[in-house]
Design an enzyme around this catalytic site. Sequence first.
Site, PDB file in Angstrom:
ATOM      1  N   SER A  23     -18.787 -31.429 -49.889  1.00  0.00           N
ATOM      2  CA  SER A  23     -19.736 -30.707 -49.038  1.00  0.00           C
ATOM      3  C   SER A  23     -21.054 -30.588 -49.795  1.00  0.00           C
ATOM      4  CB  SER A  23     -19.191 -29.311 -48.710  1.00  0.00           C
ATOM      5  OG  SER A  23     -20.121 -28.588 -47.912  1.00  0.00           O
ATOM      6  N   ASN A  91     -21.205 -24.036 -41.809  1.00  0.00           N
ATOM      7  CA  ASN A  91     -19.958 -24.097 -41.048  1.00  0.00           C
ATOM      8  C   ASN A  91     -18.871 -24.849 -41.810  1.00  0.00           C
ATOM      9  OD1 ASN A  91     -20.697 -22.632 -38.700  1.00  0.00           O
ATOM     10  ND2 ASN A  91     -21.848 -24.386 -37.941  1.00  0.00           N
ATOM     11  N   GLU A  92     -19.263 -25.902 -42.519  1.00  0.00           N
ATOM     12  CA  GLU A  92     -18.310 -26.594 -43.393  1.00  0.00           C
ATOM     13  C   GLU A  92     -17.735 -25.617 -44.412  1.00  0.00           C
ATOM     14  OE1 GLU A  92     -19.770 -31.261 -43.835  1.00  0.00           O
ATOM     15  OE2 GLU A  92     -20.001 -29.869 -45.519  1.00  0.00           O
ATOM     16  N   LEU A  93     -18.612 -24.853 -45.027  1.00  0.00           N
ATOM     17  CA  LEU A  93     -18.193 -23.915 -46.062  1.00  0.00           C
ATOM     18  C   LEU A  93     -17.210 -22.888 -45.520  1.00  0.00           C
ATOM     19  CD1 LEU A  93     -18.425 -22.748 -48.921  1.00  0.00           C
ATOM     20  CD2 LEU A  93     -20.406 -21.432 -48.121  1.00  0.00           C
ATOM     21  N   ILE A  96     -13.874 -24.501 -45.137  1.00  0.00           N
ATOM     22  CA  ILE A  96     -13.273 -24.738 -46.454  1.00  0.00           C
ATOM     23  C   ILE A  96     -12.641 -23.460 -47.000  1.00  0.00           C
ATOM     24  CG2 ILE A  96     -13.839 -25.197 -48.885  1.00  0.00           C
ATOM     25  CD1 ILE A  96     -15.933 -27.239 -47.809  1.00  0.00           C
TER      26      ILE A  96
END
Length: 202
Positions: A23, A91-93, A96
Amino acid sequence: MASSSSASNSQYCPRWKYDVFLSFRGDDTWNNFTSHLYKGFKNRGIATFLDDERLEDGDSISEELVQAIEESQVAVIVFSKNYAKSSWCSNELVKIMECKEKENRQTVIPVFYYVDPSHVRYQSESFAEAFAKHESRYKDDVEGMQKVQGWRNALTTAADLKGHDIHDGINQSMKIDQIVDHISSKCRKSARFYLICKMLWE
């Protein structure tokens, strides 16, 4: 009965599709640190999911990325000056960190690329600027503000994890080698553990 036992215990020895999910904010790090890190993983045979299109202007990540995060053993997050400006990265974070806390139990490794971990943890400096814009955008949207708070929470939690600092005076090639060595060792141990589990439960 044996089949049921095998199925119920398979969750304790997962077989990941990817070793690493990367990421990062493409504009900040792809042409320098992240591309070299990715090459290091590739050269060591570490299966790495990389979103090479990096459609970071969207408000939500794709189902493909959600699945890739869920199927990755390790998530490496490269925090850079403009990371929090991207809704996509944020949003990825969140995804995750959700996977880390749930049954997936991924390992999450933050890399602080020319940012102080405290800036990430407390959303100060460039991170404060990013959130001022996010909150201005969603000021009349309750769900939007809840999403922004989720981004804050994920940043704070991730910044508390053990990671790597990249700044002036640091040999980046040596640091990349350290990260690659660490993940390579972890993946080998995981592969051995999986084979042992498979023999026990088959």
